[in-house]
Design a protein around this motif. Structure first.
Motif, PDB file in Angstrom:
ATOM      1  N   ARG A  33      -6.459   1.921  14.552  1.00 45.31           N
ATOM      2  CA  ARG A  33      -5.173   2.215  13.918  1.00 45.31           C
ATOM      3  C   ARG A  33      -4.513   3.358  14.683  1.00 45.31           C
ATOM      4  O   ARG A  33      -4.683   4.527  14.334  1.00 45.31           O
ATOM      5  CB  ARG A  33      -5.378   2.594  12.452  1.00 45.31           C
ATOM      6  CG  ARG A  33      -5.860   1.417  11.615  1.00 45.31           C
ATOM      7  CD  ARG A  33      -6.328   1.854  10.249  1.00 45.31           C
ATOM      8  NE  ARG A  33      -5.283   2.478   9.460  1.00 45.31           N
ATOM      9  CZ  ARG A  33      -4.311   1.829   8.845  1.00 45.31           C
ATOM     10  NH1 ARG A  33      -4.214   0.519   8.962  1.00 45.31           N
ATOM     11  NH2 ARG A  33      -3.419   2.476   8.127  1.00 45.31           N
ATOM     12  N   ILE A  40     -10.282   1.123   9.706  1.00 46.66           N
ATOM     13  CA  ILE A  40     -10.467  -0.061   8.876  1.00 46.66           C
ATOM     14  C   ILE A  40     -11.703  -0.805   9.367  1.00 46.66           C
ATOM     15  O   ILE A  40     -11.871  -1.023  10.563  1.00 46.66           O
ATOM     16  CB  ILE A  40      -9.243  -0.996   8.929  1.00 46.66           C
ATOM     17  CG1 ILE A  40      -8.044  -0.333   8.252  1.00 46.66           C
ATOM     18  CG2 ILE A  40      -9.547  -2.322   8.242  1.00 46.66           C
ATOM     19  CD1 ILE A  40      -6.802  -1.188   8.247  1.00 46.66           C
ATOM     20  N   LYS A  42     -13.682  -4.402   9.003  1.00 40.72           N
ATOM     21  CA  LYS A  42     -13.637  -5.793   8.557  1.00 40.72           C
ATOM     22  C   LYS A  42     -15.079  -6.292   8.549  1.00 40.72           C
ATOM     23  O   LYS A  42     -15.727  -6.352   9.594  1.00 40.72           O
ATOM     24  CB  LYS A  42     -12.784  -6.649   9.485  1.00 40.72           C
ATOM     25  CG  LYS A  42     -12.657  -8.110   9.032  1.00 40.72           C
ATOM     26  CD  LYS A  42     -11.953  -8.963  10.078  1.00 40.72           C
ATOM     27  CE  LYS A  42     -10.496  -8.601  10.201  1.00 40.72           C
ATOM     28  NZ  LYS A  42      -9.785  -9.518  11.141  1.00 40.72           N
ATOM     29  N   ILE A  51     -12.338  -5.926   3.457  1.00 41.76           N
ATOM     30  CA  ILE A  51     -11.549  -4.967   4.228  1.00 41.76           C
ATOM     31  C   ILE A  51     -11.746  -3.605   3.581  1.00 41.76           C
ATOM     32  O   ILE A  51     -11.423  -3.409   2.410  1.00 41.76           O
ATOM     33  CB  ILE A  51     -10.054  -5.327   4.239  1.00 41.76           C
ATOM     34  CG1 ILE A  51      -9.842  -6.724   4.830  1.00 41.76           C
ATOM     35  CG2 ILE A  51      -9.264  -4.282   5.024  1.00 41.76           C
ATOM     36  CD1 ILE A  51     -10.229  -6.861   6.280  1.00 41.76           C
ATOM     37  N   GLU A  77      -1.139  -2.406  -2.656  1.00 43.28           N
ATOM     38  CA  GLU A  77      -1.504  -3.565  -1.847  1.00 43.28           C
ATOM     39  C   GLU A  77      -1.999  -4.719  -2.709  1.00 43.28           C
ATOM     40  O   GLU A  77      -1.662  -5.877  -2.461  1.00 43.28           O
ATOM     41  CB  GLU A  77      -2.569  -3.181  -0.816  1.00 43.28           C
ATOM     42  CG  GLU A  77      -2.874  -4.301   0.159  1.00 43.28           C
ATOM     43  CD  GLU A  77      -3.649  -3.841   1.376  1.00 43.28           C
ATOM     44  OE1 GLU A  77      -3.880  -4.682   2.262  1.00 43.28           O
ATOM     45  OE2 GLU A  77      -4.016  -2.650   1.448  1.00 43.28           O
ATOM     46  N   SER A  88      -0.477 -15.074   1.878  1.00 41.90           N
ATOM     47  CA  SER A  88      -1.348 -13.969   2.266  1.00 41.90           C
ATOM     48  C   SER A  88      -2.797 -14.419   2.095  1.00 41.90           C
ATOM     49  O   SER A  88      -3.062 -15.464   1.494  1.00 41.90           O
ATOM     50  CB  SER A  88      -1.069 -12.756   1.369  1.00 41.90           C
ATOM     51  OG  SER A  88      -1.416 -13.044   0.022  1.00 41.90           O
ATOM     52  N   ASN A 187       5.176  -4.341   7.217  1.00 43.30           N
ATOM     53  CA  ASN A 187       4.574  -4.222   8.555  1.00 43.30           C
ATOM     54  C   ASN A 187       4.422  -5.603   9.189  1.00 43.30           C
ATOM     55  O   ASN A 187       3.331  -6.001   9.593  1.00 43.30           O
ATOM     56  CB  ASN A 187       3.219  -3.524   8.453  1.00 43.30           C
ATOM     57  CG  ASN A 187       2.580  -3.272   9.814  1.00 43.30           C
ATOM     58  OD1 ASN A 187       3.231  -3.368  10.850  1.00 43.30           O
ATOM     59  ND2 ASN A 187       1.295  -2.961   9.818  1.00 43.30           N
ATOM     60  N   ASN A 192      -0.058  -9.438  12.674  1.00 39.18           N
ATOM     61  CA  ASN A 192      -0.333  -9.625  11.248  1.00 39.18           C
ATOM     62  C   ASN A 192       0.006 -11.028  10.751  1.00 39.18           C
ATOM     63  O   ASN A 192      -0.005 -11.269   9.539  1.00 39.18           O
ATOM     64  CB  ASN A 192       0.439  -8.592  10.419  1.00 39.18           C
ATOM     65  CG  ASN A 192      -0.270  -7.254  10.374  1.00 39.18           C
ATOM     66  OD1 ASN A 192      -1.471  -7.178  10.610  1.00 39.18           O
ATOM     67  ND2 ASN A 192       0.472  -6.197  10.081  1.00 39.18           N
ATOM     68  N   ASP A 205      -2.204  -7.878   5.931  1.00 39.36           N
ATOM     69  CA  ASP A 205      -1.964  -6.432   5.887  1.00 39.36           C
ATOM     70  C   ASP A 205      -0.722  -6.063   5.081  1.00 39.36           C
ATOM     71  O   ASP A 205       0.333  -5.731   5.627  1.00 39.36           O
ATOM     72  CB  ASP A 205      -1.854  -5.872   7.309  1.00 39.36           C
ATOM     73  CG  ASP A 205      -1.843  -4.343   7.319  1.00 39.36           C
ATOM     74  OD1 ASP A 205      -1.986  -3.741   6.237  1.00 39.36           O
ATOM     75  OD2 ASP A 205      -1.669  -3.758   8.405  1.00 39.36           O
ATOM     76  N   GLU A 207      -0.538  -3.460   3.226  1.00 40.65           N
ATOM     77  CA  GLU A 207      -0.728  -2.045   2.901  1.00 40.65           C
ATOM     78  C   GLU A 207       0.592  -1.295   2.768  1.00 40.65           C
ATOM     79  O   GLU A 207       0.727  -0.380   1.957  1.00 40.65           O
ATOM     80  CB  GLU A 207      -1.589  -1.393   3.991  1.00 40.65           C
ATOM     81  CG  GLU A 207      -1.788   0.100   3.823  1.00 40.65           C
ATOM     82  CD  GLU A 207      -2.325   0.745   5.087  1.00 40.65           C
ATOM     83  OE1 GLU A 207      -2.357   1.985   5.127  1.00 40.65           O
ATOM     84  OE2 GLU A 207      -2.702   0.022   6.025  1.00 40.65           O
TER      85      GLU A 207
END
Length: 278
Positions: A33, A40, A42, A51, A77, A88, A187, A192, A205, A207
C-alpha cells in the motif's frame, strides 16, 4: 511511507487469521500500500478468502505498533459491500475486532483491468473499459448507506490525493464538485476490477467508499488510465460513458483526472511497469 514487514508482524497476522476463520491456512500474500501506514494480508483457507488490514502506527522514529482497523472503517466497508451484491466480492462474515473481512475466494485466473489494458490494442481500449464503467454506474444507483455519509472522510480523501499530487504539480487542486450525492466506490483503479466473463465483473476494495458526486469516481478511473494511455484515455472514457447513456459533467471528470494522474505517478511506482506509451 514504506515499512518492511517484520517476522513478528507476519506471525501475528497469521495467528489472527487462523483464530478468525477457525480453519487451517493454505496460502497468504501481502498487498503493498504505497504511501499508507498499513499492510493488507490476503489469506486463503479451504473455503474462505480473508482480507486482514493492519495499521502501523508510528510511536517514535524506531518503533511501529500493530493495530487493527478502526471500527467505523470496517463498518463503512461492510455496509458498502452489503449494498453491492453481485458487483463486489461475496462477503461471508467480518470480525471488526480484528479488522478482518471474510469473502468467498476469488479465482486467481480472473484478470484485472490492468491486465486487460496491457493486453489490448493501445488505440482501442473502449471495449475493455465499458463494462467496468457500466458496473461503476450501477453502484452509483444503489441506495446510499448511512455509514457512507461522512464529509470528514471525503475531505480527508481529497486532501490525501491533492497533497501527494502536489509533489509533482504544486499548483494543482481538486475541483469543488457539486451535484447529487450518490454511492461512490472511492478507489476505482484498474487493479480493483476483476473480469469474470465477457459480460460480468466485480469491483474490489470498497475501503474508501463514501457518498459523493459520481464524477469523482469516473475522474479517478480516468486519472489512472491517463497514466497508461496519456490523453488518449480522455476520449475513450467520455465516449464509453455516452454509450452507456450517462449524462455527466465532463469538465469535472477531466479536472479530477488531472489531480489523480499526478497522485498516481507520485505514489504508485508499480505503474512504471505498465506505461504503454512514451
Amino acid at each position: 511511507m514504506n515499512f518492511k514487514m517484520s517476522k513478528s508482524l507476519q506471525d501475528q497476522a497469521l495467528e489472527w487469521a487462523s483464530f478468525v476463520t477457525g480453519e487451517s491456512l493454505l496460502s497468504w500474500t501481502t498487498i503493498d500500500r504505497p504511501n499508507r501506514d498499513s499492510r493488507i494480508f490476503k489469506i486463503y483457507t479451504s473455503s474462505k478468502m480473508l482480507i486482514l488490514m493492519l495499521r502501523l502506527d508510528r510511536n517514535n522514529q524506531n518503533n511501529l505498533q500493530l493495530q487493527s482497523r478502526q471500527k467505523k472503517d470496517i463498518e463503512r466497508e461492510v455496509s458498502a459491500l452489503q449494498n453491492c451484491i453481485g458487483m463486489s466480492p461475496k462477503l461471508v462474515n467480518y470480525a471488526p475486532e480484528y479488522g478482518a473481512l471474510l469473502f468467498d475466494p476469488i479465482p486467481d485466473n480472473y484478470p484485472s483491468l490492468t491486465d486487460l489494458l496491457c493486453e489490448s490494442n493501445k488505440n482501442n481500449i473502449d471495449n475493455v473499459i465499458q463494462l467496468p464503467l457500466a458496473t461503476l454506474a450501477k453502484i452509483h444507483r444503489q441506495p446510499v448507506p448511512i455509514q457512507l455519509v461522512d464529509s470528514d472522510f471525503m475531505e480527508d480523501l481529497y486532501l490525501h490525493i491533492t497533497l501527494n499530487a502536489r509533489q509533482l504539480c504544486p499548483q494543482i487542486s481538486m475541483p469543488v464538485l457539486s451535484g447529487e450525492s450518490v454511492f461512490l466506490h472511492g478507489n476505482p483503479n484498474p487493479g480493483n476490477w476483476k473480469q469474470i466473463s465477457q459480460s460480468e465483473g466485480i469491483w474490489l476494495d470498497f475501503e474508501d467508499s463514501y457518498a459523493g458526486i459520481a464524477e469523482f469516481d469516473f475522474g479517478y478511473f480516468l486519472g489512472h488510465l491517463r497514466v497508461l494511455f496519456r490523453d488518449k484515455a480522455i476520449n475513450s472514457v467520455l465516449t464509453s460513458l455516452k454509450q452507456i447513456n450517462l449524462t455527466v459533467n465532463e469538465d469535472y471528470i477531466i479536472q479530477v483526472s488531472e489531480v489523480v494522474y499526478y497522485y498516481v505517478i507520485a505514489t504508485e511506482s508499480r505503474y512504471k511497469r505498465y506505461l504503454l506509451v512514451n
